[in-house]
Design an enzyme around this catalytic site. Structure first.
Site, PDB file in Angstrom:
ATOM      1  CG  ASP A 103     -26.755  49.527 -70.089  1.00  0.00           C
ATOM      2  OD1 ASP A 103     -27.135  50.416 -70.854  1.00  0.00           O
ATOM      3  OD2 ASP A 103     -26.701  48.321 -70.384  1.00  0.00           O
TER       4      ASP A 103
HETATM    5  N1  URA Z   1     -24.285  47.315 -74.419  1.00  0.00           N
HETATM    6  C1  URA Z   1     -25.043  47.169 -73.337  1.00  0.00           C
HETATM    7  O1  URA Z   1     -25.935  46.329 -73.314  1.00  0.00           O
HETATM    8  N2  URA Z   1     -24.817  47.953 -72.280  1.00  0.00           N
HETATM    9  C2  URA Z   1     -23.850  48.882 -72.236  1.00  0.00           C
HETATM   10  O2  URA Z   1     -23.690  49.575 -71.239  1.00  0.00           O
HETATM   11  C3  URA Z   1     -23.059  49.035 -73.389  1.00  0.00           C
HETATM   12  C4  URA Z   1     -23.298  48.238 -74.469  1.00  0.00           C
END
Ligand code: URA
Length: 244
Positions: A103
């Site tokens: 993310d």
């Molecule tokens: N899970 C998440 O919630 N965010 C990420 O960036 C990777 C795994």
């Protein structure tokens, strides 16, 4: 011999579907001739042109990046945000892309490559590569909550696979905790949604490990090339599920 649309997609020019569209629209030439059949097979010695531009035969490259927060895991962004590929722009001429996604706000270990097949192997759920995250969460998870995450918890897109979960520290008074979680799936915002589901939302998330790789001494924004051996090991791991 490979299917034409796959070769175009793996060269990073377009997605598989877009490549198919370009072929059927007559925008692709093989050795100077327009080819409209989707099943056409090509070899390494064929010259392919997409909309008049020759497909470069790039060497395959593999990088391990410590992704800083505030970068999107994509090649381009229609909202103008910085992408993880921007970090490499001045020094890496190959058309690399991220292997899976972290993310915008998540930091940590992200692989990038121009090798589509390698990327597919490492991200497809059937290959079950472990990824370990450290999550700072709001509130202190209960034992039952942690067990739910371990066993698998119902999310809107289905139950998660069993996970390894531990709480490394907690502060009841301040209402916060740090947990480590290892999953092999890669659903959208999965770790955040899992902790949300037990009532302790993630406030900070970092991916510490991907299979046997860790961040070592890298700092946010720094990267290194994977060694040939590491690339080979990742392939073996994806194909066999283990390393001997
Ligand atoms: N899970 C998440 O919630 N965010 C990420 O960036 C990777 C795994």
């Amino acid at each position: 011999m490979e299917r034409l649309q796959k070769v175009i997609a793996y060269a990073g020019v377009a997605s598989r579907r877009k490549a198919e569209q370009l072929i059927t629209e007559g925008k692709v030439k093989v050795n100077g001739k327009v080819v409209r059949e989707l099943g056409t097979k090509v070899s390494n010695s064929d010259t392919i042109e997409v909309e008049g531009v020759k497909l470069e035969k790039e060497d395959k490259v593999y990088f391990l990046l410590y992704k800083p927060k505030g970068y999107i895991s994509a090649v381009t962004d229609d909202k103008g945000r910085k992408t993880v590929v921007d970090i490499f722009k001045k020094r890496v001429p190959e058309r690399i892309f991220p292997v899976g996604r972290l993310d915008y706000e998540t930091t940590g270990l992200l692989l990038l490559t121009n090798d589509g097949e390698f990327s597919y192997q490492l991200t497809h759920p059937k290959f079950k590569i472990d990824k370990t995250y450290v999550a700072r969460v709001k509130g202190v998870p209960t034992i039952e909550g942690l067990k739910k995450l371990q066993r698998g918890i119902k999310l809107e897109d289905g139950k998660t696979a069993p996970a390894k979960v531990s709480m490394t520290s907690f502060d009841e008074k301040a209402g916060k905790a740090i947990c480590e979680i290892t999953i092999h799936e890669g659903r959208n915002r999965q770790v955040r949604r899992m902790f949300e589901a037990i009532g302790t939302p993630v406030v900070k998330l970092k991916r510490e490990r991907f299979a046997f790789l860790d961040l070592g001494s890298l700092k946010p924004g720094e990267y290194r090339q994977l060694t040939k051996h590491e690339v080979k090991q990742l392939r073996v791991l994806a194909e066999t599920g283990r390393l001997d």
